[in-house]
Scaffold this active site. Structure first.
Site, PDB file in Angstrom:
ATOM      1  N   CYS A 111       0.820  -1.227   0.000  1.00 40.02           N
ATOM      2  CA  CYS A 111       0.000   0.000   0.000  1.00 40.02           C
ATOM      3  C   CYS A 111       0.847   1.267   0.000  1.00 40.02           C
ATOM      4  O   CYS A 111       0.331   2.364  -0.209  1.00 40.02           O
ATOM      5  CB  CYS A 111      -0.941  -0.002   1.196  1.00 40.02           C
ATOM      6  SG  CYS A 111      -1.904  -1.507   1.304  1.00 40.02           S
ATOM      7  N   HIS A 248      -3.522   6.868   2.640  1.00 40.81           N
ATOM      8  CA  HIS A 248      -3.932   5.566   2.114  1.00 40.81           C
ATOM      9  C   HIS A 248      -5.319   5.239   2.667  1.00 40.81           C
ATOM     10  O   HIS A 248      -5.587   5.416   3.859  1.00 40.81           O
ATOM     11  CB  HIS A 248      -2.914   4.497   2.531  1.00 40.81           C
ATOM     12  CG  HIS A 248      -3.399   3.103   2.266  1.00 40.81           C
ATOM     13  ND1 HIS A 248      -3.920   2.715   1.049  1.00 40.81           N
ATOM     14  CD2 HIS A 248      -3.464   2.011   3.076  1.00 40.81           C
ATOM     15  CE1 HIS A 248      -4.267   1.439   1.124  1.00 40.81           C
ATOM     16  NE2 HIS A 248      -4.014   0.999   2.331  1.00 40.81           N
ATOM     17  N   ASN A 278     -10.377  -0.356  -0.309  1.00 44.22           N
ATOM     18  CA  ASN A 278      -8.922  -0.239  -0.177  1.00 44.22           C
ATOM     19  C   ASN A 278      -8.281  -0.764  -1.461  1.00 44.22           C
ATOM     20  O   ASN A 278      -8.443  -1.933  -1.800  1.00 44.22           O
ATOM     21  CB  ASN A 278      -8.499  -1.068   1.044  1.00 44.22           C
ATOM     22  CG  ASN A 278      -6.998  -1.111   1.265  1.00 44.22           C
ATOM     23  OD1 ASN A 278      -6.220  -0.721   0.402  1.00 44.22           O
ATOM     24  ND2 ASN A 278      -6.601  -1.607   2.416  1.00 44.22           N
TER      25      ASN A 278
HETATM   26  N1  ACO Z   1     -19.116  -9.688   7.728  1.00 40.13           N
HETATM   27  C1  ACO Z   1     -19.663 -10.074   8.896  1.00 40.13           C
HETATM   28  N2  ACO Z   1     -18.959 -10.574   9.933  1.00 40.13           N
HETATM   29  C2  ACO Z   1     -17.625 -10.643   9.765  1.00 40.13           C
HETATM   30  C3  ACO Z   1     -16.981 -10.264   8.586  1.00 40.13           C
HETATM   31  C4  ACO Z   1     -17.771  -9.765   7.537  1.00 40.13           C
HETATM   32  N3  ACO Z   1     -17.260  -9.358   6.352  1.00 40.13           N
HETATM   33  N4  ACO Z   1     -15.653 -10.460   8.726  1.00 40.13           N
HETATM   34  C5  ACO Z   1     -15.453 -10.962   9.962  1.00 40.13           C
HETATM   35  N5  ACO Z   1     -16.658 -11.081  10.594  1.00 40.13           N
HETATM   36  C6  ACO Z   1     -16.906 -11.524  11.940  1.00 40.13           C
HETATM   37  C7  ACO Z   1     -15.806 -12.439  12.441  1.00 40.13           C
HETATM   38  O1  ACO Z   1     -16.081 -13.767  12.044  1.00 40.13           O
HETATM   39  C8  ACO Z   1     -15.907 -12.260  13.928  1.00 40.13           C
HETATM   40  O2  ACO Z   1     -17.009 -13.015  14.405  1.00 40.13           O
HETATM   41  P1  ACO Z   1     -16.892 -13.781  15.835  1.00 40.13           P
HETATM   42  O3  ACO Z   1     -16.699 -12.674  16.835  1.00 40.13           O
HETATM   43  O4  ACO Z   1     -18.193 -14.460  15.905  1.00 40.13           O
HETATM   44  O5  ACO Z   1     -15.699 -14.655  15.695  1.00 40.13           O
HETATM   45  C9  ACO Z   1     -16.296 -10.784  14.070  1.00 40.13           C
HETATM   46  O6  ACO Z   1     -16.847 -10.388  12.806  1.00 40.13           O
HETATM   47  C10 ACO Z   1     -15.125  -9.894  14.420  1.00 40.13           C
HETATM   48  O7  ACO Z   1     -14.043 -10.208  13.547  1.00 40.13           O
HETATM   49  P2  ACO Z   1     -12.680  -9.452  13.615  1.00 40.13           P
HETATM   50  O8  ACO Z   1     -11.742  -9.928  12.560  1.00 40.13           O
HETATM   51  O9  ACO Z   1     -12.195  -9.471  15.049  1.00 40.13           O
HETATM   52  O10 ACO Z   1     -13.156  -8.008  13.246  1.00 40.13           O
HETATM   53  P3  ACO Z   1     -12.573  -6.616  13.662  1.00 40.13           P
HETATM   54  O11 ACO Z   1     -13.547  -5.970  14.560  1.00 40.13           O
HETATM   55  O12 ACO Z   1     -11.124  -6.690  14.060  1.00 40.13           O
HETATM   56  O13 ACO Z   1     -12.631  -5.846  12.276  1.00 40.13           O
HETATM   57  C11 ACO Z   1     -11.189  -5.107  10.528  1.00 40.13           C
HETATM   58  C12 ACO Z   1     -11.894  -6.288  11.154  1.00 40.13           C
HETATM   59  C13 ACO Z   1     -12.251  -4.110  10.027  1.00 40.13           C
HETATM   60  C14 ACO Z   1     -10.361  -5.539   9.340  1.00 40.13           C
HETATM   61  C15 ACO Z   1     -10.303  -4.465  11.627  1.00 40.13           C
HETATM   62  O14 ACO Z   1      -9.409  -5.393  12.147  1.00 40.13           O
HETATM   63  C16 ACO Z   1      -9.567  -3.294  11.159  1.00 40.13           C
HETATM   64  O15 ACO Z   1     -10.087  -2.202  11.124  1.00 40.13           O
HETATM   65  N6  ACO Z   1      -8.263  -3.482  10.798  1.00 40.13           N
HETATM   66  C17 ACO Z   1      -7.454  -2.417  10.337  1.00 40.13           C
HETATM   67  C18 ACO Z   1      -6.632  -2.861   9.227  1.00 40.13           C
HETATM   68  C19 ACO Z   1      -7.296  -2.727   7.893  1.00 40.13           C
HETATM   69  O16 ACO Z   1      -8.223  -1.970   7.672  1.00 40.13           O
HETATM   70  N7  ACO Z   1      -6.722  -3.433   6.958  1.00 40.13           N
HETATM   71  C20 ACO Z   1      -7.088  -3.284   5.615  1.00 40.13           C
HETATM   72  C21 ACO Z   1      -6.005  -3.710   4.743  1.00 40.13           C
HETATM   73  S1  ACO Z   1      -4.426  -3.346   5.290  1.00 40.13           S
HETATM   74  C22 ACO Z   1      -3.853  -1.901   4.741  1.00 40.13           C
HETATM   75  O17 ACO Z   1      -4.267  -1.418   3.721  1.00 40.13           O
HETATM   76  C23 ACO Z   1      -2.810  -1.184   5.476  1.00 40.13           C
END
Ligand code: ACO
Length: 321
Positions: A111, A248, A278
């Site tokens: 990225c 980004h 993204n």
């Molecule tokens: N739809 C519905 N439910 C989902 C989905 C989805 N698409 N994806 C995961 N879940 C569920 C999971 O199964 C989990 O369920 P459980 O609690 O029953 O096990 C629950 O949602 C929570 O999952 P997490 O992976 O813990 O979700 P989190 O709250 O951490 O959010 C996210 C994920 C949005 C990616 C978060 O970690 C984040 O904001 N990360 C930042 C990094 C990022 O945005 N990366 C993008 C690419 S990297 C870059 O460009 C630098």
């Protein structure tokens, strides 16, 4: 002598896929995706390729800059999803636009790819080796995400962005910060082609993006504000003096956190992730092109740019428009 961005361009695939559309293919919802990421829809390639989108973005940037192919000395393209292992996507762009004199190559900084390309072009220009460069970020991430992993595939989109940069006496790049932390490569990774030579018994076919979202989040909300702060200070400015922050577009919560840590109003952080998702290396140049075409950017304005992602890698710059 400074390195100035003198034109921008971008290209998104025709097909638009909303969060509701995705919920027809997998167990997800608009509520889950929007509330955690700010993403509402993304463009996915069907006919388009990384090269075809790059070529369109390049042509637009050249037209916007008023630069002909014959004037381009250098083409640097950031991607992790080129169409070929070789030739480089930058070489495909070179051939399509007829920039016969240019040196063309791809770089992989995930990225941060466009930002690394900007700094490499700047180094060549400062060294007096080249005067005019075409820099791009382009991705077809939809071919490297795992469509059975709802926690990653909903985040990404496809597209390309480009900018023409040129040596300028007055305006341009004021400061740059760049870094990598290879020890954390595994928190956001996509394995390459499996080795299937005759000596390998059990080769792995896994070749999709996998991510530890929470680790990526922690990395982004600490490293990005620190890198921006350092870059703004190196430009002799304060965060309050920056007109816009073009970051980004990974996640709205990361952008909100950066705005809070820098004590800068969120209005100064334009957004494209709501309609693009993204797009890794392409997201900063696509956002810049949208800002440029919407008339947000006026000559002399101070714009802070930042890319961050797989590697891990990060890079920030302050430019005078
Ligand atoms: N739809 C519905 N439910 C989902 C989905 C989805 N698409 N994806 C995961 N879940 C569920 C999971 O199964 C989990 O369920 P459980 O609690 O029953 O096990 C629950 O949602 C929570 O999952 P997490 O992976 O813990 O979700 P989190 O709250 O951490 O959010 C996210 C994920 C949005 C990616 C978060 O970690 C984040 O904001 N990360 C930042 C990094 C990022 O945005 N990366 C993008 C690419 S990297 C870059 O460009 C630098």
């Amino acid at each position: 002598m400074k390195t100035r961005i003198i034109g921008t361009g971008s290209c998104l695939p025709k097909a638009v896929v909303t969060n509701d559309d995705l919920s027809k293919y997998m167990d997800t919802s608009d509520e889950w995706i929007s509330s955690r990421t700010g993403i509402k829809k993304r463009h996915l390639a069907v006919e388009e390729t990384t090269a075809s989108m790059s070529i369109e973005a390049a042509k637009q940037a050249m037209e916007n800059a008023g630069v002909t192919a014959a004037e381009i000395d250098l083409i640097i393209l950031g991607t992790v999803s080129g169409d070929f292992v070789t030739p480089a996507c930058a070489c495909e762009v070179q051939a399509a636009i007829g920039a016969d004199r240019a040196v063309a190559f791809d770089i992989n900084a995930a990225c941060s790819g466009f930002m690394f390309a900007l700094n490499i072009a700047n180094a060549y220009i400062q060294a007096g080796l080249y005067r005019t460069a075409l820099i791009l970020g382009a991705e077809t991430l939809s071919k490297i995400v795992d469509w059975e992993d709802r926690s990653t595939c909903v985040l990404f989109g496809d597209g390309a962005g480009a900018a023409v940069v040129r040596a300028d006496e007055n305006y341009g790049l004021l400061s740059f910060d760049q870094g990598s932390d290879g020890t954390k490569g595994d928190v956001l990774a996509c394995p390459g082609r499996a080795n299937n030579n005759p000596l390998i018994k059990n080769y792995q076919k896994l070749s999709y993006v996998h991510m530890d979202g929470q680790e990526v989040y922690k990395f982004a909300v600490t490293t990005v504000p620190a890198s921006l702060q350092k870059t703004i200070e190196a430009a002799g400015l304060t965060a309050a003096e920056i007109d816009y922050f073009a970051l980004h577009q990974a996640n709205i919560r990361i952008i909100q956190s950066v705005s809070k840590r820098l004590h800068v109003n969120e209005d100064k952080f334009p957004i494209s992730l709501d309609h693009c998702g993204n797009i890794s290396a392409a997201s900063v140049p696509i956002l810049l092109d949208e800002m440029n075409r919407n008339g947000l950017l006026k000559p002399g304005m101070k714009v802070a740019l930042s890319g961050f992602g797989g590697g891990l890698t990060w890079a920030s710059a302050v430019v005078e428009w």
